[in-house]
Design a protein around this motif. Structure first.
Motif, PDB file in Angstrom:
ATOM      1  N   VAL A 122     -25.335 -74.208  37.831  1.00 44.74           N
ATOM      2  CA  VAL A 122     -24.510 -74.843  38.852  1.00 44.74           C
ATOM      3  C   VAL A 122     -25.210 -74.654  40.195  1.00 44.74           C
ATOM      4  N   GLU A 123     -25.329 -75.721  40.957  1.00 46.83           N
ATOM      5  CA  GLU A 123     -26.043 -75.645  42.237  1.00 46.83           C
ATOM      6  C   GLU A 123     -25.245 -74.827  43.246  1.00 46.83           C
ATOM      7  N   LEU A 124     -25.858 -73.779  43.765  1.00 46.13           N
ATOM      8  CA  LEU A 124     -25.197 -72.901  44.728  1.00 46.13           C
ATOM      9  C   LEU A 124     -25.391 -73.420  46.150  1.00 46.13           C
ATOM     10  N   ASP A 125     -24.475 -73.022  47.022  1.00 46.16           N
ATOM     11  CA  ASP A 125     -24.637 -73.373  48.437  1.00 46.16           C
ATOM     12  C   ASP A 125     -24.594 -72.100  49.284  1.00 46.16           C
ATOM     13  N   VAL A 126     -24.812 -72.263  50.564  1.00 45.77           N
ATOM     14  CA  VAL A 126     -24.900 -71.116  51.471  1.00 45.77           C
ATOM     15  C   VAL A 126     -23.563 -70.383  51.593  1.00 45.77           C
ATOM     16  N   VAL A 127     -22.460 -71.078  51.322  1.00 49.76           N
ATOM     17  CA  VAL A 127     -21.138 -70.441  51.420  1.00 49.76           C
ATOM     18  C   VAL A 127     -21.001 -69.335  50.384  1.00 49.76           C
ATOM     19  N   VAL A 128     -21.438 -69.618  49.148  1.00 46.13           N
ATOM     20  CA  VAL A 128     -21.368 -68.611  48.082  1.00 46.13           C
ATOM     21  C   VAL A 128     -22.176 -67.376  48.469  1.00 46.13           C
ATOM     22  N   TYR A 129     -23.406 -67.619  48.934  1.00 46.96           N
ATOM     23  CA  TYR A 129     -24.247 -66.492  49.339  1.00 46.96           C
ATOM     24  C   TYR A 129     -23.637 -65.740  50.509  1.00 46.96           C
ATOM     25  N   GLY A 130     -23.068 -66.484  51.443  1.00 42.75           N
ATOM     26  CA  GLY A 130     -22.466 -65.857  52.610  1.00 42.75           C
ATOM     27  C   GLY A 130     -21.320 -64.926  52.237  1.00 42.75           C
ATOM     28  N   VAL A 131     -20.495 -65.350  51.291  1.00 34.43           N
ATOM     29  CA  VAL A 131     -19.365 -64.523  50.839  1.00 34.43           C
ATOM     30  C   VAL A 131     -19.868 -63.220  50.230  1.00 34.43           C
ATOM     31  N   LEU A 132     -20.883 -63.320  49.359  1.00 33.09           N
ATOM     32  CA  LEU A 132     -21.414 -62.134  48.686  1.00 33.09           C
ATOM     33  C   LEU A 132     -22.150 -61.212  49.669  1.00 33.09           C
ATOM     34  N   ILE A 133     -22.957 -61.802  50.543  1.00 30.28           N
ATOM     35  CA  ILE A 133     -23.690 -60.992  51.526  1.00 30.28           C
ATOM     36  C   ILE A 133     -22.716 -60.232  52.425  1.00 30.28           C
ATOM     37  N   ASN A 134     -21.717 -60.922  52.936  1.00 29.83           N
ATOM     38  CA  ASN A 134     -20.750 -60.272  53.830  1.00 29.83           C
ATOM     39  C   ASN A 134     -19.945 -59.192  53.108  1.00 29.83           C
ATOM     40  N   ALA A 135     -19.696 -59.418  51.802  1.00 32.04           N
ATOM     41  CA  ALA A 135     -18.959 -58.419  51.027  1.00 32.04           C
ATOM     42  C   ALA A 135     -19.722 -57.103  50.975  1.00 32.04           C
ATOM     43  N   PHE A 136     -21.040 -57.186  50.758  1.00 29.37           N
ATOM     44  CA  PHE A 136     -21.840 -55.968  50.669  1.00 29.37           C
ATOM     45  C   PHE A 136     -22.183 -55.402  52.049  1.00 29.37           C
ATOM     46  N   VAL A 137     -22.199 -56.255  53.058  1.00 28.75           N
ATOM     47  CA  VAL A 137     -22.356 -55.758  54.430  1.00 28.75           C
ATOM     48  C   VAL A 137     -21.153 -54.885  54.789  1.00 28.75           C
ATOM     49  N   ASP A 138     -19.968 -55.338  54.390  1.00 28.28           N
ATOM     50  CA  ASP A 138     -18.741 -54.600  54.720  1.00 28.28           C
ATOM     51  C   ASP A 138     -18.728 -53.188  54.146  1.00 28.28           C
ATOM     52  N   ILE A 139     -19.379 -53.006  52.979  1.00 28.85           N
ATOM     53  CA  ILE A 139     -19.408 -51.657  52.381  1.00 28.85           C
ATOM     54  C   ILE A 139     -20.749 -50.958  52.651  1.00 28.85           C
ATOM     55  N   GLU A 140     -21.533 -51.571  53.567  1.00 30.45           N
ATOM     56  CA  GLU A 140     -22.822 -51.010  54.005  1.00 30.45           C
ATOM     57  C   GLU A 140     -23.787 -50.788  52.842  1.00 30.45           C
ATOM     58  N   SER A 141     -23.786 -51.751  51.920  1.00 33.75           N
ATOM     59  CA  SER A 141     -24.702 -51.677  50.778  1.00 33.75           C
ATOM     60  C   SER A 141     -25.918 -52.549  51.082  1.00 33.75           C
ATOM     61  N   VAL A 142     -26.948 -51.935  51.646  1.00 34.09           N
ATOM     62  CA  VAL A 142     -28.129 -52.670  52.108  1.00 34.09           C
ATOM     63  C   VAL A 142     -28.864 -53.335  50.948  1.00 34.09           C
ATOM     64  N   LYS A 143     -29.027 -52.612  49.856  1.00 31.51           N
ATOM     65  CA  LYS A 143     -29.800 -53.109  48.728  1.00 31.51           C
ATOM     66  C   LYS A 143     -29.223 -54.420  48.186  1.00 31.51           C
ATOM     67  N   GLU A 144     -27.927 -54.435  47.931  1.00 29.86           N
ATOM     68  CA  GLU A 144     -27.297 -55.641  47.365  1.00 29.86           C
ATOM     69  C   GLU A 144     -27.279 -56.787  48.370  1.00 29.86           C
ATOM     70  N   ALA A 145     -26.968 -56.481  49.646  1.00 28.58           N
ATOM     71  CA  ALA A 145     -26.945 -57.524  50.673  1.00 28.58           C
ATOM     72  C   ALA A 145     -28.320 -58.174  50.807  1.00 28.58           C
ATOM     73  N   THR A 146     -29.358 -57.339  50.832  1.00 28.01           N
ATOM     74  CA  THR A 146     -30.726 -57.841  50.957  1.00 28.01           C
ATOM     75  C   THR A 146     -31.127 -58.653  49.730  1.00 28.01           C
ATOM     76  N   SER A 147     -30.665 -58.226  48.567  1.00 30.38           N
ATOM     77  CA  SER A 147     -30.970 -58.937  47.327  1.00 30.38           C
ATOM     78  C   SER A 147     -30.454 -60.370  47.380  1.00 30.38           C
ATOM     79  N   TYR A 148     -29.222 -60.541  47.856  1.00 28.40           N
ATOM     80  CA  TYR A 148     -28.659 -61.900  47.934  1.00 28.40           C
ATOM     81  C   TYR A 148     -29.320 -62.710  49.051  1.00 28.40           C
ATOM     82  N   VAL A 149     -29.754 -62.043  50.106  1.00 26.60           N
ATOM     83  CA  VAL A 149     -30.510 -62.742  51.151  1.00 26.60           C
ATOM     84  C   VAL A 149     -31.797 -63.305  50.569  1.00 26.60           C
ATOM     85  N   ASN A 150     -32.485 -62.490  49.784  1.00 25.08           N
ATOM     86  CA  ASN A 150     -33.743 -62.936  49.161  1.00 25.08           C
ATOM     87  C   ASN A 150     -33.520 -64.068  48.169  1.00 25.08           C
ATOM     88  N   GLU A 151     -32.418 -63.978  47.417  1.00 31.87           N
ATOM     89  CA  GLU A 151     -32.119 -65.049  46.461  1.00 31.87           C
ATOM     90  C   GLU A 151     -31.761 -66.339  47.193  1.00 31.87           C
TER      91      GLU A 151
END
Length: 256
Positions: free
Chosen positions: A177-206
């Protein structure tokens, strides 16, 4: 029109009926419906759903259901009509009735309304229920975009169930399924909120691998996170991205 001995046409009736319904003038609306029935004038789906809302907001839930059933049993309701009625009940907290309308739509093989139902359930913090309907969409092969996934991912994130959110993300990848920036934004912000750098950076790279541009919300969240944990180089990188995006926006506004 009466004084001029002119017979109102269907559009005139529907216009007045709409005016009555948005003002919750139930008696007047019902009298007009009776006159239309006597003249065998069609009530379109838009007017039908408007009267459904009138009954719901007037506290007449049983009448709203009987009004829907009248058009459902006639067998001429379109997918859009079912969707409008699902929204009418679901957006006002009547999730059970919205689900029953979905079951009625299944009888008529209107699977497209699943998308509307999933979004209502997700917004009502019921993503686990919505997931069942997503499975039905997958089985029927009617998932055409990432909108239902995004609604459910956002709902799981809101509930703090990041594992479920990531599971849906992986389903999207596997199902191509073709992803858009909204999906990534939701996931990135979720891990930013819990200060999880590794996961947030992973979704940024993806997101970068998918060649999707970031947006101001994502950049600002990442700058805040990286600055807080001492990743100053990374914070500076996204600050530049944010500055370039803001400059580009200003240029566009000046042109407009």
């Amino acid at each position: 029109m009466k004084e001029a001995c002119l017979e109102p046409d269907p559009v005139s009736y529907r216009t007045i009926l709409y005016a009555y319904s948005i003002r919750q003038m139930v008696s007047e609306a019902e009298d007009l419906v009776h006159k239309m029935d006597e003249r065998h004038l069609e009530i379109d789906e838009y007017t039908q759903s408007t009267l459904t809302i009138m009954y719901i907001e007037s506290g007449m839930l049983e009448k709203s259901w009987l009004w829907f059933k009248r058009f459902h049993l006639a067998g001429n309701m379109s997918s859009e009509g079912y969707s409008a009625n699902i929204d009418a009940f679901g957006e006002r907290g009547y999730v059970s009735e919205a689900e029953n309308i979905f079951l009625c739509s299944q009888e008529r093989k209107r699977l497209i309304v699943l998308d509307s139902l999933i979004q209502i359930l997700a917004s009502a913090d019921l993503p686990h229920v919505a997931k069942c309907y997503l499975k039905k969409m997958q089985e029927a092969r009617v998932v055409s975009d990432c909108i239902p996934y995004c609604a459910m991912i956002s709902s799981f994130v809101k509930l703090g169930e990041l594992g479920m959110a990531e599971g849906l993300y992986n389903e999207m990848i596997q199902s191509k399924v073709e992803l858009d920036v909204v999906v990534y934004g939701v996931l990135i912000n979720a891990f930013v909120d819990i200060e999880s750098v590794k996961e947030a950076t992973s979704y940024v790279n993806e997101m970068k691998s998918a060649r999707l541009p970031g947006n101001a919300v994502i950049y600002k969240s990442l700058i805040k996170l990286y600055t807080k944990v001492g990743y100053l180089k990374e914070a500076h990188e996204f600050m530049n991205c944010f500055s370039h995006q803001a400059s580009a926006l200003m240029c566009i506004l000046q042109i407009v």
